[in-house]
Design an enzyme around this catalytic site. Structure first.
Site, short mmCIF file in Angstrom:
data_model
loop_
_atom_site.label_atom_id
_atom_site.label_comp_id
_atom_site.label_asym_id
_atom_site.label_seq_id
_atom_site.Cartn_x
_atom_site.Cartn_y
_atom_site.Cartn_z
N ARG A 101 25.47 -0.12 -4.35
CA ARG A 101 25.05 -0.92 -5.45
C ARG A 101 23.51 -0.94 -5.59
O ARG A 101 22.88 -0.48 -4.57
CB ARG A 101 25.40 -2.22 -5.64
CG ARG A 101 25.12 -2.94 -4.70
CD ARG A 101 25.53 -4.64 -4.41
NE ARG A 101 25.03 -5.30 -3.65
CZ ARG A 101 25.47 -6.74 -3.28
NH1 ARG A 101 26.60 -6.91 -3.78
NH2 ARG A 101 24.75 -7.33 -2.67
N ASN A 146 21.01 -8.87 -10.83
CA ASN A 146 21.55 -9.69 -9.54
C ASN A 146 20.55 -9.43 -8.42
O ASN A 146 20.27 -8.34 -8.04
CB ASN A 146 23.01 -9.50 -9.00
CG ASN A 146 23.50 -10.13 -8.13
OD1 ASN A 146 23.59 -11.35 -8.24
ND2 ASN A 146 23.63 -9.67 -6.99
N GLU A 147 19.99 -10.59 -7.90
CA GLU A 147 19.20 -10.60 -6.68
C GLU A 147 18.21 -9.33 -6.74
O GLU A 147 18.35 -8.35 -6.07
CB GLU A 147 20.13 -10.54 -5.46
CG GLU A 147 20.74 -11.91 -5.27
CD GLU A 147 21.28 -11.73 -3.90
OE1 GLU A 147 21.54 -10.46 -3.21
OE2 GLU A 147 21.77 -12.89 -3.26
N CYS A 171 8.94 6.78 -6.01
CA CYS A 171 9.24 8.02 -6.52
C CYS A 171 7.89 8.49 -7.40
O CYS A 171 7.10 7.73 -7.54
CB CYS A 171 10.35 8.14 -7.27
SG CYS A 171 10.40 7.26 -8.72
N GLU A 204 24.96 -18.89 -5.70
CA GLU A 204 25.96 -18.33 -4.75
C GLU A 204 25.68 -19.08 -3.08
O GLU A 204 24.74 -19.30 -2.76
CB GLU A 204 25.69 -16.89 -4.51
CG GLU A 204 25.82 -15.85 -5.42
CD GLU A 204 25.60 -14.35 -5.23
OE1 GLU A 204 25.67 -14.13 -4.06
OE2 GLU A 204 25.35 -13.54 -6.15
N LYS A 239 35.42 -7.03 1.34
CA LYS A 239 36.84 -7.63 1.62
C LYS A 239 36.98 -8.64 2.67
O LYS A 239 37.89 -9.37 2.88
CB LYS A 239 37.73 -6.58 1.57
CG LYS A 239 37.78 -5.54 2.88
CD LYS A 239 38.71 -4.50 2.62
CE LYS A 239 38.56 -3.61 3.88
NZ LYS A 239 37.27 -2.68 3.85
C1 GLA Z 1 24.69 -11.63 -2.73
C2 GLA Z 1 25.16 -10.86 -3.79
C3 GLA Z 1 26.63 -11.06 -3.79
C4 GLA Z 1 27.17 -10.68 -2.64
C5 GLA Z 1 26.67 -11.74 -1.63
C6 GLA Z 1 27.43 -11.39 -0.36
O1 GLA Z 1 24.19 -12.83 -2.68
O2 GLA Z 1 24.50 -11.29 -4.97
O3 GLA Z 1 26.98 -10.03 -4.82
O4 GLA Z 1 27.12 -9.43 -2.12
O5 GLA Z 1 25.31 -11.44 -1.34
O6 GLA Z 1 27.02 -12.63 0.60
#
Ligand code: GLA
Length: 657
Positions: free
Chosen positions: A114, A152-153, A160, A305, A354
């Site tokens: 990702r 996300n993060e 490059c 999170e 998982k």
């Molecule tokens: C990050 C990501 C999530 C997941 C967690 C796992 O915080 O944002 O998608 O991968 O890590 O700890």
């Protein structure tokens, strides 16, 4: 401008990332049933859904998301809707290889995981804008929508050729002329003078140490390039739904983003926190990230999170012992969070995560994780309206700046054992263990409302920051600076004399002869304590020597100096000594612990009118509490004292006479 209140509407948000595209639709109904049982009132949808939403360039598959949004709304669950732009689908890299990042050695970072995008790629940005536009147009008015979650993060880096072009234009804006850039980077050394903008490249793999000012500007640029991606998407969603707040989730104390600058561009500041359940100081780490995020938010923040059990990215991944999930969740609320969310709702059965826990683990409904998480959900619901929107006041600020951290990370430093984040953590821990509530602040912020300002270690300080510290002390504030502070200016140029002259005068320090970093695990004896990590050879000039080095090369020379209300600590005292020193200075400055006489490991935080008591220990303890007060989690009354079980929490209302 919308705010977190527009999302919470008097409830603490409780829930997590929900990735239902992994599951057949029948499971969604089961999910909703269990979500309601667990007290979930918020899910984050779509974080990594790009390939499902846009299976091939320009295609749109919104039907499944329509059904989910409706399902959530019908069940009273709000949606934090993510733009899916953190994980481009394989077709993008395959058709547009220029969207793939290159590492420092020029190697391509491929799809198959990702976050494989170059933040400077116009193609990536165009696709990201297009899917964001369509997503926003479709769901802006949906009644389930409570917040936008951009990407996300943000954490990708790229070296490059496209990045090189973008970097040059950023540098032109910053420096104006090549002469100014050459001067700022000190390119006269090692024949690095640039004669044309096109000669400048990102700091790629090189024969030997790279130019630190070049690397520092590249770190600033990378944070800004990612921030441009963020603001572009933010502007799109805000145009469609000006009433819905926007956030992007930070990684905690992460070096890749200047979160002070980013937070100014968010309606809501959110963070992901994953302390190691095995870390005996995990509670302090949580507290530190909570304090930092609250300070960036200037009020309530979102825990976007955390893990209900183990993560799967450490060497050894420990589950959370009984009670720890609850303790750390309520601790976040105590420290100002108005949302307690997890990654992820249902633990995956396939894919890379998982073995990463979910709120609903492989053990299912009867499993301990789900049972404990449901208890947290119920208790959070009970606190709801009495907590949301309420504030925490602190009269101590710890100063932290990404620029100084970045400058610290460079090649060619005095010690590779010096880890900026560890030093910040050590100083915060000393304050936390002494029971005092602290904010964080940027060194250029207005500090006048604090009685005590603590600078654990800011190697780089701008002139503006130094002006601010001087006037802060002149105005009656107390300042403590840790070792190797005020050494470089904003271009990482060492200031004359090895430390800013005005700062030296303020701290009562004369000539700085040498820095003496210690070997790994080494200590240096000082009067009354042991120092770690670092020591310095300098002369006092007007400052009173509070403690001197004992033995060794620095025997008799000052270790800790005080000049009125300004203190300088030229080593990192061992934890007990640092706590004792800071407690003494904090007492003198007129700050007080939230409660005195607490058993070890018990944290007390005042949020609004409420007093949170949190037992980080594994044994039950008795806490003396002034007056008679309602306890919100049990609905009972507490008079004089209360018992906190292992990892126990109490939330007390105002004393009744
Ligand atoms: C990050 C990501 C999530 C997941 C967690 C796992 O915080 O944002 O998608 O991968 O890590 O700890």
């Amino acid at each position: 401008m919308p705010s977190l209140d527009d999302s919470t509407r008097g409830r603490i948000l409780f829930g997590g990332d929900y990735n239902p595209e992994q599951w057949p639709e029948e499971i969604w109904l089961e999910d909703v049933r269990l979500m309601k049982q667990a007290g979930v009132n918020s899910v984050t949808l779509g974080v990594f859904s790009w390939a499902t939403l846009e299976p091939r360039p320009g295609a749109r598959e919104f039907g499944w998301l329509d059904r989910l949004m409706d399902l959530m709304h019908a069940n009273g669950i709000g949606v934090v809707l993510a733009t899916p732009t953190a994980s481009p689908p394989p077709w993008m890299g395959s058709r547009h290889p220029e969207t793939l990042p290159r590492d420092e050695q020029g190697q391509t970072v491929w799809w198959g995981s990702r976050q494989q995008f170059c933040p400077s790629s116009p193609t990536y940005r165009a696709y990201a804008a297009a899917i964001t536009e369509d997503l926003a147009a479709r769901y802006a008015g949906h009644p389930a929508l409570t917040m936008w979650h951009i990407n996300n993060e943000y954490c990708t880096h790229c070296w490059c050729d496209g990045t090189a072009r973008h970097f040059r234009s950023w540098l032109r804006t910053k420096h104006g002329t090549l002469d100014a850039l050459n001067e700022a980077w000190g390119t006269a050394f090692w024949s690095q003078r640039y004669d044309a903008w096109e000669e400048i490249i990102p700091p790629r793999r090189a024969q030997y140490m790279r130019n630190p000012a070049h690397v520092l500007d590249f770190k600033r640029f990378t944070s800004d390039a990612l921030m441009e991606c963020y603001t572009a998407e933010r502007d799109i969603v805000s145009r469609h739904s000006p009433h819905i707040p926007v956030t992007t989730n930070f990684m905690p104390l992460w070096s890749g983003q200047d979160a002070w600058r980013w937070a100014e561009r968010e309606d809501v500041v959110s963070v992901d926190i994953y302390p190691d359940p095995k870390d005996p100081h995990g509670g302090q780490y949580n507290a530190m990230i909570g304090d930092m995020t609250r300070s960036q938010a200037r009020g309530p923040w979102v825990l976007m999170e955390q893990a209900a059990g183990p993560v799967n990215w450490r060497g050894v991944n420990h589950p959370k012992p009984r009670g720890l999930n609850r303790l750390w969740s309520l601790q976040a609320v105590a420290r100002g969070a108005d949302a307690v969310c997890y990654f992820q709702w249902r633990q995956s059965r396939q894919g890379a995560e998982k073995f990463h826990s979910g709120m609903l683990s492989h053990a299912g409904e009867a499993g301990r994780t789900f049972q404990e998480t449901s208890r947290v959900g119920a208790e959070i619901a009970r606190l709801g309206a009495q907590v949301t929107g309420t504030r925490i006041t602190a009269d101590i600020a710890v100063l932290h700046d990404w620029n100084s951290w970045w400058a610290d990370q460079q090649d060619g430093r005095l010690s590779t054992h010096l880890d900026y984040a560890d030093v910040v953590r050590a100083w915060h821990r000393a304050l936390w263990e002494s029971g005092r509530t602290t904010d964080f602040a940027h060194p250029e912020h207005d500090l006048t409302r604090y009685r005590l300002v603590v600078v654990p270690h800011l190697y780089l300080l701008t002139d503006t920051a130094i002006d601010g510290l001087l006037s802060y002390v002149r105005g009656g504030g107390t300042l403590v600076c840790g070792f190797l502070t005020g050494v470089a200016d904003e271009d990482d140029r060492v200031r004359a004399g090895g430390m800013d002259a005005r700062l030296r005068e303020l701290l009562g320090i004369g000539t700085v002869h040498e820095w003496w970093p210690l070997d790994a695990g080494g200590t240096v004896e000082c009067e009354g304590f042991l120092g770690t990590l670092w020591s310095e050879e300098f002369e006092p000039a007007g400052g009173e020597v509070v403690a001197a080095y004992k033995g060794g090369e620095l025997d008799g020379l000052p270790a800790v100096v005080r000049n009125g209300r300004a203190w300088y600590v030229s080593t990192l005292p061992e934890p007990d000594a640092l706590r004792a020193l800071l407690s003494r200075i904090a007492d003198d400055a007129g700050t007080r612990p939230v409660l005195t006489g607490l058993p070890d490991g018990v944290e007390a935080v005042r949020r609004g009118e409420l007093l949170f008591l949190l037992n980080h220990g594994r044994a039950a303890v008795t806490v003396q509490v002034p007056g008679s007060r309602p306890e919100l989690l049990t609905g009972g009354q507490v008079s004089g004292s209360l018992t906190l079980e292992r990892h126990g929490v109490a939330v007390l209302g105002e004393a009744v006479s």
